[in-house]
Design an enzyme around this catalytic site. Structure first.
Site, PDB file in Angstrom:
ATOM      1  N   HIS A 185      -3.045   4.277   6.345  1.00  0.00           N
ATOM      2  CA  HIS A 185      -2.572   2.898   6.447  1.00  0.00           C
ATOM      3  C   HIS A 185      -1.077   2.797   6.187  1.00  0.00           C
ATOM      4  CE1 HIS A 185      -3.899  -1.537   5.957  1.00  0.00           C
ATOM      5  NE2 HIS A 185      -3.887  -1.167   7.209  1.00  0.00           N
ATOM      6  N   HIS A 220      -5.193  -2.439  -5.178  1.00  0.00           N
ATOM      7  CA  HIS A 220      -5.177  -1.455  -4.081  1.00  0.00           C
ATOM      8  C   HIS A 220      -6.619  -0.978  -3.907  1.00  0.00           C
ATOM      9  CE1 HIS A 220      -3.697   1.500  -1.369  1.00  0.00           C
ATOM     10  NE2 HIS A 220      -2.957   2.267  -2.155  1.00  0.00           N
ATOM     11  N   LYS A 253      -7.905 -14.544  -8.664  1.00  0.00           N
ATOM     12  CA  LYS A 253      -7.877 -13.850  -7.379  1.00  0.00           C
ATOM     13  C   LYS A 253      -9.279 -13.392  -7.013  1.00  0.00           C
ATOM     14  CE  LYS A 253      -3.418 -12.296  -6.069  1.00  0.00           C
ATOM     15  NZ  LYS A 253      -2.494 -11.206  -5.868  1.00  0.00           N
ATOM     16  N   ILE A 254      -9.618 -13.460  -5.752  1.00  0.00           N
ATOM     17  CA  ILE A 254     -10.925 -13.025  -5.286  1.00  0.00           C
ATOM     18  C   ILE A 254     -10.717 -11.663  -4.611  1.00  0.00           C
ATOM     19  CG2 ILE A 254     -12.967 -13.684  -3.947  1.00  0.00           C
ATOM     20  CD1 ILE A 254     -12.151 -15.757  -6.108  1.00  0.00           C
ATOM     21  N   MET A 255     -11.290 -10.643  -5.207  1.00  0.00           N
ATOM     22  CA  MET A 255     -11.028  -9.285  -4.719  1.00  0.00           C
ATOM     23  C   MET A 255     -11.689  -9.044  -3.357  1.00  0.00           C
ATOM     24  SD  MET A 255      -8.987  -7.985  -6.744  1.00  0.00           S
ATOM     25  CE  MET A 255      -8.237  -8.855  -8.083  1.00  0.00           C
ATOM     26  N   GLY A 256     -10.966  -8.312  -2.508  1.00  0.00           N
ATOM     27  CA  GLY A 256     -11.488  -8.067  -1.158  1.00  0.00           C
ATOM     28  C   GLY A 256     -10.948  -9.074  -0.140  1.00  0.00           C
ATOM     29  N   HIS A 259      -4.027  -9.665   2.218  1.00  0.00           N
ATOM     30  CA  HIS A 259      -3.359  -8.380   2.473  1.00  0.00           C
ATOM     31  C   HIS A 259      -1.861  -8.569   2.515  1.00  0.00           C
ATOM     32  CE1 HIS A 259      -2.467  -4.483   4.276  1.00  0.00           C
ATOM     33  NE2 HIS A 259      -3.622  -4.131   3.737  1.00  0.00           N
ATOM     34  N   ARG A 268      -9.892  -3.814  10.320  1.00  0.00           N
ATOM     35  CA  ARG A 268     -10.863  -2.847   9.807  1.00  0.00           C
ATOM     36  C   ARG A 268     -12.090  -3.559   9.261  1.00  0.00           C
ATOM     37  NH1 ARG A 268      -7.020  -0.262   5.471  1.00  0.00           N
ATOM     38  NH2 ARG A 268      -6.898  -2.494   5.024  1.00  0.00           N
ATOM     39  N   ASP A 311     -11.907  -3.798   2.050  1.00  0.00           N
ATOM     40  CA  ASP A 311     -12.702  -3.526   0.850  1.00  0.00           C
ATOM     41  C   ASP A 311     -13.943  -4.402   0.704  1.00  0.00           C
ATOM     42  OD1 ASP A 311     -11.176  -1.437  -0.206  1.00  0.00           O
ATOM     43  OD2 ASP A 311      -9.642  -2.855  -0.806  1.00  0.00           O
ATOM     44  N   ARG A 355      15.226   7.415  -3.741  1.00  0.00           N
ATOM     45  CA  ARG A 355      15.820   6.958  -4.993  1.00  0.00           C
ATOM     46  C   ARG A 355      16.543   5.651  -4.697  1.00  0.00           C
ATOM     47  NH1 ARG A 355      18.646   4.464  -8.746  1.00  0.00           N
ATOM     48  NH2 ARG A 355      19.238   5.737 -10.556  1.00  0.00           N
TER      49      ARG A 355
HETATM   50  N1  COA Z   1      -7.637 -14.509  -3.880  1.00  0.00           N
HETATM   51  C1  COA Z   1      -7.044 -15.689  -4.159  1.00  0.00           C
HETATM   52  N2  COA Z   1      -5.785 -15.964  -3.831  1.00  0.00           N
HETATM   53  C2  COA Z   1      -5.087 -15.024  -3.217  1.00  0.00           C
HETATM   54  C3  COA Z   1      -5.640 -13.762  -2.885  1.00  0.00           C
HETATM   55  C4  COA Z   1      -6.957 -13.538  -3.245  1.00  0.00           C
HETATM   56  N3  COA Z   1      -7.547 -12.369  -2.968  1.00  0.00           N
HETATM   57  N4  COA Z   1      -4.725 -13.015  -2.267  1.00  0.00           N
HETATM   58  C5  COA Z   1      -3.614 -13.761  -2.208  1.00  0.00           C
HETATM   59  N5  COA Z   1      -3.843 -14.962  -2.773  1.00  0.00           N
HETATM   60  C6  COA Z   1      -2.875 -16.050  -2.918  1.00  0.00           C
HETATM   61  C7  COA Z   1      -2.070 -15.816  -4.204  1.00  0.00           C
HETATM   62  O1  COA Z   1      -2.656 -16.406  -5.319  1.00  0.00           O
HETATM   63  C8  COA Z   1      -0.751 -16.433  -3.819  1.00  0.00           C
HETATM   64  O2  COA Z   1      -0.898 -17.837  -3.896  1.00  0.00           O
HETATM   65  P1  COA Z   1       0.337 -18.739  -4.452  1.00  0.00           P
HETATM   66  O3  COA Z   1       1.422 -18.518  -3.444  1.00  0.00           O
HETATM   67  O4  COA Z   1      -0.229 -20.096  -4.479  1.00  0.00           O
HETATM   68  O5  COA Z   1       0.697 -18.185  -5.797  1.00  0.00           O
HETATM   69  C9  COA Z   1      -0.617 -16.100  -2.335  1.00  0.00           C
HETATM   70  O6  COA Z   1      -1.947 -15.972  -1.852  1.00  0.00           O
HETATM   71  C10 COA Z   1       0.164 -14.816  -2.078  1.00  0.00           C
HETATM   72  O7  COA Z   1      -0.462 -13.756  -2.849  1.00  0.00           O
HETATM   73  P2  COA Z   1       0.294 -12.477  -3.405  1.00  0.00           P
HETATM   74  O8  COA Z   1      -0.576 -11.821  -4.421  1.00  0.00           O
HETATM   75  O9  COA Z   1       1.679 -12.850  -3.824  1.00  0.00           O
HETATM   76  O10 COA Z   1       0.404 -11.627  -2.086  1.00  0.00           O
HETATM   77  P3  COA Z   1       0.771 -10.093  -2.026  1.00  0.00           P
HETATM   78  O11 COA Z   1       1.227  -9.831  -0.651  1.00  0.00           O
HETATM   79  O12 COA Z   1       1.682  -9.705  -3.134  1.00  0.00           O
HETATM   80  O13 COA Z   1      -0.615  -9.379  -2.366  1.00  0.00           O
HETATM   81  C11 COA Z   1      -2.732  -8.481  -2.225  1.00  0.00           C
HETATM   82  C12 COA Z   1      -1.469  -8.830  -1.428  1.00  0.00           C
HETATM   83  C13 COA Z   1      -3.622  -7.623  -1.354  1.00  0.00           C
HETATM   84  C14 COA Z   1      -2.352  -7.680  -3.470  1.00  0.00           C
HETATM   85  C15 COA Z   1      -3.443  -9.797  -2.594  1.00  0.00           C
HETATM   86  O14 COA Z   1      -3.880 -10.469  -1.442  1.00  0.00           O
HETATM   87  C16 COA Z   1      -4.599  -9.552  -3.532  1.00  0.00           C
HETATM   88  O15 COA Z   1      -4.385  -9.443  -4.749  1.00  0.00           O
HETATM   89  N6  COA Z   1      -5.851  -9.420  -3.004  1.00  0.00           N
HETATM   90  C17 COA Z   1      -6.977  -9.100  -3.822  1.00  0.00           C
HETATM   91  C18 COA Z   1      -7.017  -7.594  -4.079  1.00  0.00           C
HETATM   92  C19 COA Z   1      -7.455  -6.817  -2.880  1.00  0.00           C
HETATM   93  O16 COA Z   1      -8.411  -7.166  -2.213  1.00  0.00           O
HETATM   94  N7  COA Z   1      -6.747  -5.704  -2.643  1.00  0.00           N
HETATM   95  C20 COA Z   1      -7.057  -4.802  -1.555  1.00  0.00           C
HETATM   96  C21 COA Z   1      -5.994  -4.868  -0.529  1.00  0.00           C
HETATM   97  S1  COA Z   1      -6.463  -3.940   0.920  1.00  0.00           S
END
Ligand code: COA
Length: 374
Positions: A185, A220, A253-256, A259, A268, A311, A355
């Site tokens: 990825h 991640h 945050k709701i996992m899964g 992105h 995917r 995920d 760096r």
């Molecule tokens: N559940 C609830 N809200 C979510 C969310 C989630 N899974 N993912 C993003 N958001 C919201 C954030 O709360 C944030 O809202 P705000 O602007 O009101 O504060 C906004 O969307 C942006 O989120 P952010 O975490 O800053 O985006 P990012 O680009 O840094 O993060 C992830 C990307 C993947 C880390 C993020 O979507 C996340 O934490 N997802 C859950 C973990 C996950 O499934 N990871 C696997 C990735 S393949």
């Protein structure tokens, strides 16, 4: 610091020929070395994809036969590593087991002396599954790893060794597809970590061990385990809806879901969702789990316009293959080793130390007070 660069979002941090995520209408989505992922998932196997990533081209029939033979011969672990794995406590997180196992193998079979990066890549591709299960089976019942020589794929051998019997064909296929989807990825956190370590001219095992550490976190790779725990919490779709609304109200945050790179959907996710649905056919518990998952999916779309990433339905799919939840993220390692390897080799081929610079936000220059005056 501008918002754009926090977490290096939107920053191009290097070049790669390994993969591209192109969400534009004519772009072809996620591709590994120019091949669309959907097509690879439909027409090839994990071994073909690993070969493509590590060796640079899809294998011919005879190359694939040789490669699978080689991987089969590289599955068994040195006795000293088995002893180390058996000493790791049963309540250890399996990602810590793989991190330790990888590091230990680097002591026993270091790079150099006729063993190059590609040889280490093949070794790790072949033995991460047996490494994980050697520990898991011993720690949870003092069982030894069964031989699985009749299973000539990483996916089939893993399920056979976990369950102690040949898996159902549908499970074998679902597992194989999931390994393809998780294989690569581009510059995700663990791959970038592995490339950064590689750029210091450190050895292959150090780069992979660091990659495992980066992958472990719930933002991640760890998200698939967290998604499973979430789905299992709800006995029916109605309670799932209520629970998710409460979590969102508390800004959890709701996992899964969501992105960093995909803005509209994760391609995917549809592929693995279709496999989760296939695995749930004729399985009332599986059907119930799918109903809960789909309701969470719908609520997140409606409330937050957020989509499932790989995920979310991978968790359901693994569960329906009979895989215990703590092993979900380690399976990500078993697949992603091929992507990490491709990037490590690519970094080495045209290396420059990674760096970057930082924007200083600390104190202005000041004098050190004698200790009695502080
Ligand atoms: N559940 C609830 N809200 C979510 C969310 C989630 N899974 N993912 C993003 N958001 C919201 C954030 O709360 C944030 O809202 P705000 O602007 O009101 O504060 C906004 O969307 C942006 O989120 P952010 O975490 O800053 O985006 P990012 O680009 O840094 O993060 C992830 C990307 C993947 C880390 C993020 O979507 C996340 O934490 N997802 C859950 C973990 C996950 O499934 N990871 C696997 C990735 S393949």
């Amino acid at each position: 610091m501008s918002e754009l660069s926090k977490g290096l979002a939107g920053i191009v941090a290097g070049q790669t020929a390994v993969a591209i995520i192109d969400e534009s209408e004519t772009g072809g989505g996620l591709q590994y070395r120019g091949y669309r992922l959907g097509e690879l998932a439909e027409k090839s196997t994990f071994e073909e994809v690993a070969y493509l990533l590590i060796y640079g081209a899809l294998p011919t029939l005879s190359q694939l036969k040789e490669y699978k033979k080689k991987l089969l011969s590289l599955r068994s672990l040195p006795e000293v590593l088995i002893e180390v794995l058996q000493k790791i406590p049963a309540d250890t997180h399996p990602m810590d087991v793989l991190r330790t196992g990888c590091s230990m193998l680097g002591c026993l079979e270091p790079e150099g002396k006729g063993r190059d990066g590609v040889a280490v890549a093949d070794r790790l591709t072949a033995c991460f599954g047996p490494m994980l299960l050697t520990w898991y089976l011993y720690a949870h019942g003092k069982r030894k790893l069964p031989q699985a020589d009749a299973e000539d794929t990483v996916a089939g051998a893993f399920l056979y060794q976990l369950q102690g019997k040949a898996p159902r064909e549908r499970q074998r296929q679902a597992m194989d597809v999931s390994l393809i989807l998780y294989a690569e990825h581009e510059f995700n956190a663990s791959t970038f970590t592995a490339r950064t370590v590689t750029s210091t001219l450190a050895d292959f095992y150090s780069a992979v061990t660091a990659g495992i550490g980066a992958l472990r976190g719930p933002l991640h790779g760890g998200a698939n385990e967290a998604a499973m725990e979430l789905i299992e919490r709800f006995p029916n779709p109605e309670m799932a809806e209520e629970g998710i609304l409460q979590m969102l109200a508390k800004k959890e945050k709701i996992m899964g879901f969501g992105h960093r790179v995909y803005k509209h959907s994760d391609p995917r996710s549809d592929v693995i969702k279709s496999w989760a649905a296939k695995l749930a056919v004729n399985d009332p518990k599986g059907q119930k789990m799918m109903a809960v998952a789909e309701r969470i999916d719908a609520v997140m779309k409606r409330e937050k316009k957020l989509f499932t990433n790989l995920d979310f339905y991978s968790a359901v799919s693994y569960h329906l293959c009979g895989i215990p939840t703590p092993l979900f993220t380690p399976i990500f390692v078993m697949a992603r080793i091929s992507g990490w390897a491709a990037h490590i080799l690519e970094q080495r081929a045209d290396n420059r130390l990674i760096r970057p610079m930082s924007e200083y936000i600390g104190e202005k220059v000041r004098s050190v007070l004698p200790i009695e005056k502080r």
